[in-house]
Design an enzyme around this catalytic site. Structure first.
Site, PDB file in Angstrom:
ATOM      1  N   ALA A  47      41.951  15.322  12.589  1.00  0.00           N
ATOM      2  CA  ALA A  47      41.154  16.375  11.962  1.00  0.00           C
ATOM      3  C   ALA A  47      39.749  15.907  11.621  1.00  0.00           C
ATOM      4  CB  ALA A  47      41.850  16.879  10.704  1.00  0.00           C
TER       5      ALA A  47
ATOM      6  N   ASN B 257      43.500  19.611  -0.378  1.00  0.00           N
ATOM      7  CA  ASN B 257      44.384  18.462  -0.198  1.00  0.00           C
ATOM      8  C   ASN B 257      44.739  17.761  -1.499  1.00  0.00           C
ATOM      9  OD1 ASN B 257      41.559  17.684  -0.130  1.00  0.00           O
ATOM     10  ND2 ASN B 257      42.253  15.614   0.322  1.00  0.00           N
TER      11      ASN B 257
ATOM     12  N   GLN C 110      45.908  21.158   5.663  1.00  0.00           N
ATOM     13  CA  GLN C 110      47.007  21.234   4.696  1.00  0.00           C
ATOM     14  C   GLN C 110      47.722  22.581   4.720  1.00  0.00           C
ATOM     15  OE1 GLN C 110      48.087  18.717   2.862  1.00  0.00           O
ATOM     16  NE2 GLN C 110      46.451  17.245   3.164  1.00  0.00           N
TER      17      GLN C 110
ATOM     18  N   SER D 293      45.756  19.045  12.034  1.00  0.00           N
ATOM     19  CA  SER D 293      46.195  17.668  12.247  1.00  0.00           C
ATOM     20  C   SER D 293      47.703  17.620  12.383  1.00  0.00           C
ATOM     21  CB  SER D 293      45.755  16.790  11.065  1.00  0.00           C
ATOM     22  OG  SER D 293      46.228  15.466  11.193  1.00  0.00           O
TER      23      SER D 293
ATOM     24  N   THR E 274      40.684  10.169  27.502  1.00  0.00           N
ATOM     25  CA  THR E 274      42.038  10.325  28.034  1.00  0.00           C
ATOM     26  C   THR E 274      42.996  10.723  26.921  1.00  0.00           C
ATOM     27  OG1 THR E 274      41.614   8.630  29.691  1.00  0.00           O
ATOM     28  CG2 THR E 274      43.919   9.159  29.235  1.00  0.00           C
TER      29      THR E 274
ATOM     30  N   CYS F  42      42.280   9.372   1.404  1.00  0.00           N
ATOM     31  CA  CYS F  42      41.058   8.922   2.082  1.00  0.00           C
ATOM     32  C   CYS F  42      40.073   8.291   1.113  1.00  0.00           C
ATOM     33  CB  CYS F  42      40.401  10.092   2.805  1.00  0.00           C
ATOM     34  SG  CYS F  42      41.457  10.840   4.057  1.00  0.00           S
TER      35      CYS F  42
END
Length: 370
Positions: free
Chosen positions: A69, A147, A175, A192, A230, A313
């Protein structure tokens, strides 16, 4: 260990593990290869993409897988300003660092950044938002479910205000995906996998047709011609399996969450105050404070319980939560707050046991402080 940190990450669903395993071991091919194996991997990713799109529920548009995310949000914000002559971003003071730090970077590039305040309930004032969003606004960025405190912002109304002024709307639905319905209106939606029992290292950006941001990564345009690199079939397939399961289990998961929420609130009792709105909220996020509590010490005393003091975070910064400060809490009140996150794989018995342990440890703190 009793795991109560679902906002940081969620346990990997067994169905996601089973879906990923063949692509980790034997089916190792590059999905962008023209070989038969490559085409098979590409087909598996296409199925996963449809599952994620259905979980988002926006309809139409296109979805590009990303590394997570954080990349999706950076791409949406920076890429929108790359393509727009407008030079104003409107967001909310309680957003995730992936939005606020990107906004700060844009401010250094000459973009006007408006960070709307929130009330004691954590909700944005729509009148203030309407006054801030004008014909120079390129993007309005808001988180669906916060969050740290679980508050649900009025995304549909913010999207309406954005559209009325010709701006795009970005919704951070990390979330919210699989937990609450994503309202109609956003032009860009970031999600995410590891917040919905999928693997870490993969996210996605949904884009309404005509609203695609300028690419952030260059090199081959493998993903929708817009994102280079990739793809990992295993990660994408795991995300797809988790999204499919979240869609199928949405009602059952929601009822389980409500039962857990009630049990937890009863276990803590009246000495603990809720941070943020009790009504406009996802109930799998319980952010509480207790006067005089040293939350960091509680975290150390209760090492057999995985919970947090705020965003994972920002856990190493040592600063009080910017979200709790935005509610008007003092530094002391913010440092007396804890966040518990629970969900599909949390049993009511283990949740109550953990809450009683936390409450008892907090009681012991209070006795020694007296």
């Amino acid at each position: 260990m009793i795991y109560l940190d679902y906002q940081a990450t969620t346990p990997l669903a067994p169905e996601a593990v089973a879906a990923m395993t063949p692509w980790i071991a034997d089916r190792f091919t590059n999905p962008h290869s023209p070989s038969r194996w490559g085409r098979e991997a590409d087909a598996a990713i296409a199925i996963a993409r449809r599952h994620v799109e259905r979980a988002i529920g926006a309809g139409g548009g296109k979805l590009a897988f990303t590394s997570g995310a954080t990349e999706a949000l950076n791409w949406a914000i920076k890429g929108t300003f790359e393509r727009s002559p407008r030079r104003k971003l409107v967001t909310i003071a309680t957003e995730h660092a992936a939005v606020l730090d990107t906004a700060e970077w844009l401010a250094g590039q000459g973009v006007e950044v408006i960070r709307l305040p929130v009330g004691r309930d954590g909700l944005v004032d729509l009148a203030q938002a309407e006054a801030a969003i004008d014909d120079n606004t390129a993007l309005v960025a808001a988180m669906l479910v916060n969050n740290e405190i679980g508050v649900i912002q009025p995304i549909a109304e913010l999207a309406r205000l954005a559209k009325a002024n010709g701006a795009l709307m970005l919704c951070d639905a990390v979330q919210g995906l699989g937990r609450v319905a994503i309202p109609p209106g956003p032009d860009l939606i970031a999600v995410s996998a590891h917040k919905i029992h999928g693997p870490k290292g993969v996210g996605a950006l949904w884009m309404r047709d005509g609203c695609e941001p300028t690419p952030l990564l260059h090199g081959g345009g493998q993903e929708q011609g817009l994102r280079s690199g990739t793809l990992s079939p295993a990660l994408c397939v795991g995300f797809g399996a988790a999204a499919k399961l979240a869609t199928e289990r949405r009602e059952a998961d929601a009822q389980h969450i409500e039962n857990l929420w009630t049990a937890a609130r009863n276990a803590f009792g009246p000495d603990w105050q809720l941070n943020g709105s009790a009504d406009a909220r996802y109930h799998g996020n319980l952010n509480l404070r207790r006067d005089g509590l040293d939350a960091a010490r509680l975290l150390s005393d209760c090492r057999d319980i995985a919970f947090s003091l705020g965003s994972a975070c920002a856990s190493g910064s040592g600063r009080p939560s910017h979200v709790l400060r935005a509610l008007g809490l003092s530094d002391r009140q913010a440092r007396s707050s804890i966040r518990l996150g629970f969900g599909r794989y949390t049993s009511e018995a283990e949740l109550v046991t953990a809450c009683e342990h936390l409450r008892a440890s907090a009681d012991a703190q209070a006795r020694f402080a007296a």
